[in-house]
Design an enzyme around this catalytic site. Structure first.
Site, PDB file in Angstrom:
ATOM      1  N   PRO A 245      19.108  44.786  82.251  1.00 25.76           N
ATOM      2  CA  PRO A 245      17.742  44.262  82.322  1.00 25.76           C
ATOM      3  C   PRO A 245      17.686  42.743  82.208  1.00 25.76           C
ATOM      4  CG  PRO A 245      17.873  46.120  80.814  1.00 25.76           C
ATOM      5  CD  PRO A 245      19.284  45.749  81.153  1.00 25.76           C
TER       6      PRO A 245
ATOM      7  N   GLU B  79      23.490  49.311  73.584  1.00 23.98           N
ATOM      8  CA  GLU B  79      22.932  47.962  73.672  1.00 23.98           C
ATOM      9  C   GLU B  79      23.630  47.099  74.710  1.00 23.98           C
ATOM     10  OE1 GLU B  79      20.174  46.857  71.898  1.00 23.98           O
ATOM     11  OE2 GLU B  79      20.080  49.014  71.486  1.00 23.98           O
TER      12      GLU B  79
ATOM     13  N   ARG C 279      23.193  51.136 103.154  1.00 19.59           N
ATOM     14  CA  ARG C 279      22.434  51.284 104.401  1.00 19.59           C
ATOM     15  C   ARG C 279      22.513  50.046 105.280  1.00 19.59           C
ATOM     16  NH1 ARG C 279      17.258  49.320 104.483  1.00 19.59           N
ATOM     17  NH2 ARG C 279      16.477  51.062 105.750  1.00 19.59           N
TER      18      ARG C 279
ATOM     19  N   ASP D 260      12.206  46.156 107.619  1.00 19.21           N
ATOM     20  CA  ASP D 260      12.019  46.627 106.248  1.00 19.21           C
ATOM     21  C   ASP D 260      11.221  45.623 105.436  1.00 19.21           C
ATOM     22  OD1 ASP D 260      13.491  48.894 106.660  1.00 19.21           O
ATOM     23  OD2 ASP D 260      15.331  48.128 105.759  1.00 19.21           O
TER      24      ASP D 260
END
Length: 273
Positions: free
Chosen positions: A92, A119, A161, A176
């Site tokens: 994160p 963690e 992809r 896209d």
């Protein structure tokens, strides 16, 4: 492309055997290797974590299992003819994972993923391997997961992809959302297929016109409308110089105007569309 994943939950990566990624593996376009981190533990409990220095809640993944696992992964890869490894660390606290970054990673021949639990991984592991290869710390969103395996699946699908031959139509990703070029910083607009009428709902006449120029213009206008409605922050980051006259007109109709600093800003009043 070679792809290695070191994890304490190898079964979590089973989705890599299905859909486009699974087909790419079957065709030999993607060479995937999943490694169980616990194979590099040496106590009877297969311990991979310990309490954090400085105190605090949670546990931190230890250096030795990760170091030994990555050393062996690198050795096996080099022996198998792989080159140019890149370490991808889902976290994160990493840089946002974007379509631009997916394109960048798709041009690398070898990705090694280190999905963490608890963690996270002792910082010294990333610092050590940053001396041997590029390290990408990436975040798939502003939230915290129980582990990084889901992020590995997200990144892998976005990258795979883009590999040559993976999509049936090589042009499929050109329009896209976020695609480099005309769609940079824009969301893709609505799409339609047969039948032309469903439950009393039709499709825009322009899509039946056969006029490719008008259809392209409609799609771009719809991309602006959807982006303005769902992600106005993306338009704010756009350079007005990248937009043509028609682009500016549609943005003006939606209440946007260029500011002196070269960015777009939203007018204080809403414009009904």
């Amino acid at each position: 492309m070679r792809l290695d994943v070191v994890t304490i939950f190898p079964e979590y990566l089973e989705p890599l055997n299905v859909s486009l990624v699974g087909k790419a593996r079957a065709r030999g376009q993607l060479d995937v290797h999943i490694h169980d981190l616990r194979e590099w533990t040496y106590d009877r409990h297969n311990t991979v974590d310990d309490t954090p220095y400085g105190g605090g809640p949670g546990m931190v993944m230890k250096t030795d299992p990760w170091g030994d696992a990555l050393d062996q992964t690198l050795a096996d890869g080099y022996e198998g003819g792989a080159h140019g490894p890149v370490l991808v660390v889902p976290t994160p606290s990493g840089r946002p994972f974007t379509q631009e970054l997916a394109v960048e990673l798709s041009e690398r021949p070898w990705l090694i993923f280190t999905p963490a639990r608890y963690e996270g991984i002792d910082r010294r592991v990333m610092d050590e391997y940053a001396t041997r290869m590029p390290v990408y710390e990436v975040s798939i969103g502003d939230y915290v997961l129980a582990g990084g395996e889901a992020a590995v699946l997200v990144v892998t699908e976005a990258v795979a992809r883009l590999l040559p031959g993976v999509l049936g139509n090589a042009e499929s990703h050109r329009d896209d959302s976020f695609a480099p070029g005309a769609m940079a910083n824009l969301l893709e607009g609505p799409v339609y297929t047969k039948p032309p009428e469903w439950r009393g709902r039709g499709i825009p006449d322009v899509l039946l016109s056969g006029h490719h120029g008008r259809i392209a213009r409609w799609r771009r206008d719809e991309a602006f409308r959807r982006t303005a409605a769902h992600r106005p922050d993306l338009i704010e980051r756009c350079d007005p110089a990248a937009f043509d006259k028609k682009d500016r007109e549609i943005l003006s109709m939606m209440g946007w105007a260029p500011e002196p600093g070269g960015r777009f800003w939203r007018k204080l009043h809403d414009v009904e569309e």
